[in-house]
Scaffold this active site. Structure first.
Site, PDB file in Angstrom:
ATOM      1  N   GLU A  51       0.878  -1.221  -0.075  1.00 32.28           N
ATOM      2  CA  GLU A  51      -0.041   0.053   0.115  1.00 32.28           C
ATOM      3  C   GLU A  51       0.750   1.230  -0.166  1.00 32.28           C
ATOM      4  OE1 GLU A  51      -3.338  -0.013  -0.144  1.00 32.28           O
ATOM      5  OE2 GLU A  51      -3.724  -2.081   0.222  1.00 32.28           O
ATOM      6  N   CYS A  69      -2.601   9.031   2.325  1.00 31.79           N
ATOM      7  CA  CYS A  69      -2.095   8.700   0.968  1.00 31.79           C
ATOM      8  C   CYS A  69      -3.251   8.829   0.018  1.00 31.79           C
ATOM      9  CB  CYS A  69      -2.147   7.126   1.163  1.00 31.79           C
ATOM     10  SG  CYS A  69      -3.608   6.308   2.027  1.00 31.79           S
TER      11      CYS A  69
HETATM   12  N1  LIG Z   1      -1.446   3.158  -0.127  1.00 35.79           N
HETATM   13  C1  LIG Z   1      -1.983   3.315   1.017  1.00 35.79           C
HETATM   14  O1  LIG Z   1      -2.757   2.737   1.741  1.00 35.79           O
HETATM   15  C2  LIG Z   1      -0.901   4.207   2.156  1.00 35.79           C
HETATM   16  C3  LIG Z   1      -1.451   4.567   3.321  1.00 35.79           C
HETATM   17  C4  LIG Z   1      -0.581   5.516   4.292  1.00 35.79           C
HETATM   18  C5  LIG Z   1       0.500   5.821   3.875  1.00 35.79           C
HETATM   19  N2  LIG Z   1       0.819   5.680   2.586  1.00 35.79           N
HETATM   20  C6  LIG Z   1       2.160   6.216   1.889  1.00 35.79           C
HETATM   21  O2  LIG Z   1       3.203   6.305   3.180  1.00 35.79           O
HETATM   22  C7  LIG Z   1       3.971   7.270   2.971  1.00 35.79           C
HETATM   23  C8  LIG Z   1       4.155   7.956   4.143  1.00 35.79           C
HETATM   24  O3  LIG Z   1       4.661   7.211   5.371  1.00 35.79           O
HETATM   25  P1  LIG Z   1       6.148   7.093   5.672  1.00 35.79           P
HETATM   26  O4  LIG Z   1       6.937   8.184   5.508  1.00 35.79           O
HETATM   27  O5  LIG Z   1       6.146   6.456   7.082  1.00 35.79           O
HETATM   28  O6  LIG Z   1       6.726   5.954   4.840  1.00 35.79           O
HETATM   29  P2  LIG Z   1       8.099   5.058   4.733  1.00 35.79           P
HETATM   30  O7  LIG Z   1       8.184   4.402   3.567  1.00 35.79           O
HETATM   31  O8  LIG Z   1       9.295   6.111   5.206  1.00 35.79           O
HETATM   32  O9  LIG Z   1       8.002   4.274   6.067  1.00 35.79           O
HETATM   33  C9  LIG Z   1       6.965   3.366   6.314  1.00 35.79           C
HETATM   34  C10 LIG Z   1       7.427   2.241   7.152  1.00 35.79           C
HETATM   35  O10 LIG Z   1       8.545   1.651   6.656  1.00 35.79           O
HETATM   36  C11 LIG Z   1       9.698   1.439   7.351  1.00 35.79           C
HETATM   37  N3  LIG Z   1      10.821   1.203   6.711  1.00 35.79           N
HETATM   38  C12 LIG Z   1      11.710   1.986   6.173  1.00 35.79           C
HETATM   39  N4  LIG Z   1      12.728   1.365   5.447  1.00 35.79           N
HETATM   40  C13 LIG Z   1      12.668   0.030   5.521  1.00 35.79           C
HETATM   41  C14 LIG Z   1      13.132  -0.978   4.752  1.00 35.79           C
HETATM   42  N5  LIG Z   1      14.271  -1.113   3.996  1.00 35.79           N
HETATM   43  N6  LIG Z   1      12.414  -2.215   4.852  1.00 35.79           N
HETATM   44  C15 LIG Z   1      11.384  -2.552   5.576  1.00 35.79           C
HETATM   45  N7  LIG Z   1      10.601  -1.337   6.257  1.00 35.79           N
HETATM   46  C16 LIG Z   1      11.390  -0.041   6.191  1.00 35.79           C
HETATM   47  C17 LIG Z   1       9.612   2.547   8.289  1.00 35.79           C
HETATM   48  O11 LIG Z   1      10.164   2.303   9.495  1.00 35.79           O
HETATM   49  C18 LIG Z   1       8.138   2.685   8.479  1.00 35.79           C
HETATM   50  O12 LIG Z   1       7.635   1.880   9.379  1.00 35.79           O
HETATM   51  C19 LIG Z   1       3.500   8.107   1.845  1.00 35.79           C
HETATM   52  O13 LIG Z   1       4.000   7.634   0.510  1.00 35.79           O
HETATM   53  C20 LIG Z   1       2.055   7.383   1.788  1.00 35.79           C
HETATM   54  O14 LIG Z   1       1.429   7.837   0.543  1.00 35.79           O
HETATM   55  C21 LIG Z   1       0.253   4.627   1.703  1.00 35.79           C
END
Ligand SMILES: NC(=O)c1ccc[n+]([C@@H]2O[C@H](COP(=O)([O-])OP(=O)(O)OC[C@H]3O[C@@H](n4cnc5c(N)ncnc54)[C@H](O)[C@@H]3O)[C@@H](O)[C@H]2O)c1
Length: 532
Positions: free
Chosen positions: A292, A326
């Site tokens: 997602e 999102c």
């Molecule tokens: N499509 C959806 O349903 C949805 C919903 C909410 C947010 N989002 C998206 O999320 C983003 C914002 O959230 P964010 O800034 O927390 O995102 P992010 O990608 O920075 O982090 C998301 C999660 O991934 C973890 N993470 C970071 N590096 C990783 C790796 N290498 N391997 C595994 N996990 C890792 C982080 O610790 C965190 O828990 C936006 O792009 C938004 O559109 C999408």
């Protein structure tokens, strides 16, 4: 005229924001909301950020920061890879018991979890608001979404059924079974620090799986609060509480979880950049992933629409959660004949938006989650101007993590509008024909949510048909945000293709078995093959 209005707006906003620093936040956030935090066993420091049947933590100390003034709320001892290893084993052990419960019995436990959340609705919503920075009604709404999905899962516990398939062989029966896969790893983003876990865990549990949650490192407190409530419910039912384990931490824990074959399903919510890596790692070990990822959502406004309805919808969809959903509307594609009228209304409406403390009544737009997001806001606006666009309203950082919700005028081909900037900037542009509008909507890498405002049935059916929007969420006369749990939630292309919540999303958490049972006493082969 606009400049004058804008000038007054800036002055009001600036004075409001500076008040947060001086008066409201002289006492520490923790002390101010001590009762709320204590209710969930959260102290100022030394909170254990790992739960696998017992509370512990051997990783680095992480700080939960209040986005209003960047003050530390509380500290958490996060988990490390060893903690993750132990927790994955504990979840697997607990799941063996859980998977054997009749599904409606699992439903009863989910009903009790729902009750606990109902009793803690407001305090939990407040912790979300304090830690993430969204306004209180939205924080509470997030917990309500978790409650709703638990109700949905309870319903599923009586309705998840397989099917009988006609067999071509005499005396044979074919049927489909849906069994749990084992453990569902949930990696969640900062912007929905509870609901994403709720959507995944409710469905993972009713289908008979255990859950291991790795929340965003910037929202550890609310994950501890939620896990404590779930722990108590499981204990009250004499079930092993490690079934719903938690390992707080950052990239190291997240990437180890993605790589671990003990996480049979890995549900990842976050940026497209990280999701692309995670998806490949999970695929590399033939695990199942639900991705997602980022959106770049557009609203198309047709000439025949109800303009009042459209203007109201656009405002909340673009400004709500300070542009950090999102499904936030990031692109506005308006028929050229009504563009000026709509923009005039929007500028007026933007002028009324109260930016400020998310706990204060009447505030629509809270702070950005981090200081780094303020730089994204500024850099995006710089790119708009460099690429020939204009700022129609806003365009200013207001101090701390606060920014002014902004409207730009862009050309449909500009590169800046192809990116997801997770801030309240709405890029506006014009079109002449429906085909052109749909092409603009689809001309980005992401494919999460999309909407059209129209009163014409032909337009509606074209929009939802094969030549219409290429997104996972395709709305009419409602904005891009505000999904209900009953439908499958998720998007196409660089949004990852995953689906969560309602419809038949539950199947992703299951192993599908195709079973052929022979009761004939003979051994006829399929396709009429005869080995003599
Ligand atoms: N499509 C959806 O349903 C949805 C919903 C909410 C947010 N989002 C998206 O999320 C983003 C914002 O959230 P964010 O800034 O927390 O995102 P992010 O990608 O920075 O982090 C998301 C999660 O991934 C973890 N993470 C970071 N590096 C990783 C790796 N290498 N391997 C595994 N996990 C890792 C982080 O610790 C965190 O828990 C936006 O792009 C938004 O559109 C999408």
């Amino acid at each position: 005229m606009y400049a004058l209005r804008q000038g007054r707006f800036i002055a009001t906003q600036a004075s409001q924001v500076s008040r947060f620093y001086s008066a409201r936040y002289m006492s520490t956030i923790y002390d101010k909301h001590k009762d709320t935090f204590e209710r969930f066993g959260i102290t100022k420091s030394g909170n254990k950020g790992v739960f696998d049947g017992e509370w512990k933590g051997s990783g680095p100390v992480i700080k939960s920061i209040n986005p209003v003034n960047n003050e530390v709320i509380a500290e958490v001892i996060s988990g490390n890879v060893n903690d993750l290893n132990t927790a994955l084993d504990k979840v697997a052990e607990a799941q063996k018991l859980w998977r054997d419960l009749p599904v409606p019995k699992r439903g009863e436990v989910l009903l009790a979890m729902r009750q606990t959340l109902v009793e803690n609705l407001e305090p939990l919503g407040k912790v979300v608001a304090l830690e993430m920075g969204k306004i209180l009604p939205e924080g509470i709404g997030e917990i309500q979404e978790y409650i709703d999905i638990l109700e949905y899962a309870l319903g599923l516990s009586r309705m998840m059924k397989g099917s009988m398939i006609p067999s071509e062989r005499p005396g044979h029966v074919m049927l489909e079974t849906w069994n749990p896969l084992g453990t569902v790893g949930v990696i969640s983003a900062f912007n929905f620090p509870v609901a994403v876990y709720g959507w995944n865990s409710a469905i993972a549990l009713v289908t008979g799986n255990g859950v291991l949650w790795k929340p965003s490192p910037t929202t550890p407190l609310v994950s501890i609060a939620v896990t404590r409530l779930i722990e108590k419910t499981l204990r009250d039912h004499n079930l092993p509480s490690a079934l719903c384990s938690l390992v707080t931490g950052g990239t190291e824990v997240g990437s180890s979880l993605a790589a671990d074959p003990r996480a049979h399903v890995l549900s990842f919510t976050g940026s497209t950049k990280v999701g692309r890596e995670v998806g490949q790692v999970v695929q590399g070990r033939f695990g199942k992933s639900i991705l997602e990822l980022g959106g770049n959502n557009a609203i198309i406004v047709m000439e025949d629409c109800d303009l009042d309805l459209a203007a109201r919808a656009i405002l909340f969809a673009a400004v709500g959660t300070a542009g950090q959903r999102c499904t936030t509307t990031r692109r506005l594609i308006v028929h050229e004949n009504i563009y000026d009228t709509l923009i005039e209304r929007l500028i007026k409406a933007y002028g009324q938006v109260k930016v400020g403390d998310p706990l204060e009544e009447g505030v629509l737009c809270g702070p950005l989650h981090t200081k780094a997001a303020v730089s994204v806001y500024e850099e995006t606006l710089k790119k708009v101007q460099e690429q020939g666009g204009k700022i129609l309203f806003g365009g200013e950082a207001l101090g701390g993590n606060f920014v002014k919700p902004t409207l730009t005028r862009v050309d449909k081909n500009m590169e800046v509008i192809k990116e997801e900037a997770f801030v309240p900037i709405l890029h506006t542009m014009t079109f002449k024909t429906l085909d052109e509008a749909i092409a603009i909507n689809n001309n980005v890498a992401q494919g999460l949510s999309s909407s059209i405002f129209t009163q014409n049935p032909e337009t509606i059916f074209k929009w939802i048909g094969p030549a219409g929007s290429d997104c996972g969420i395709i709305n009419v006369n409602i904005p891009t945000n505000g999904a209900e749990i009953g439908g499958a939630f998720g998007g196409e292309k660089a949004t990852g293709g995953g689906r969560e919540s309602g419809s038949d999303s539950w199947k992703q958490y299951c192993r599908r078995g195709t079973c052929t049972i022979n009761y004939s006493g003979a051994l006829p082969l399929a396709q009429g093959i005869n080995f003599g």
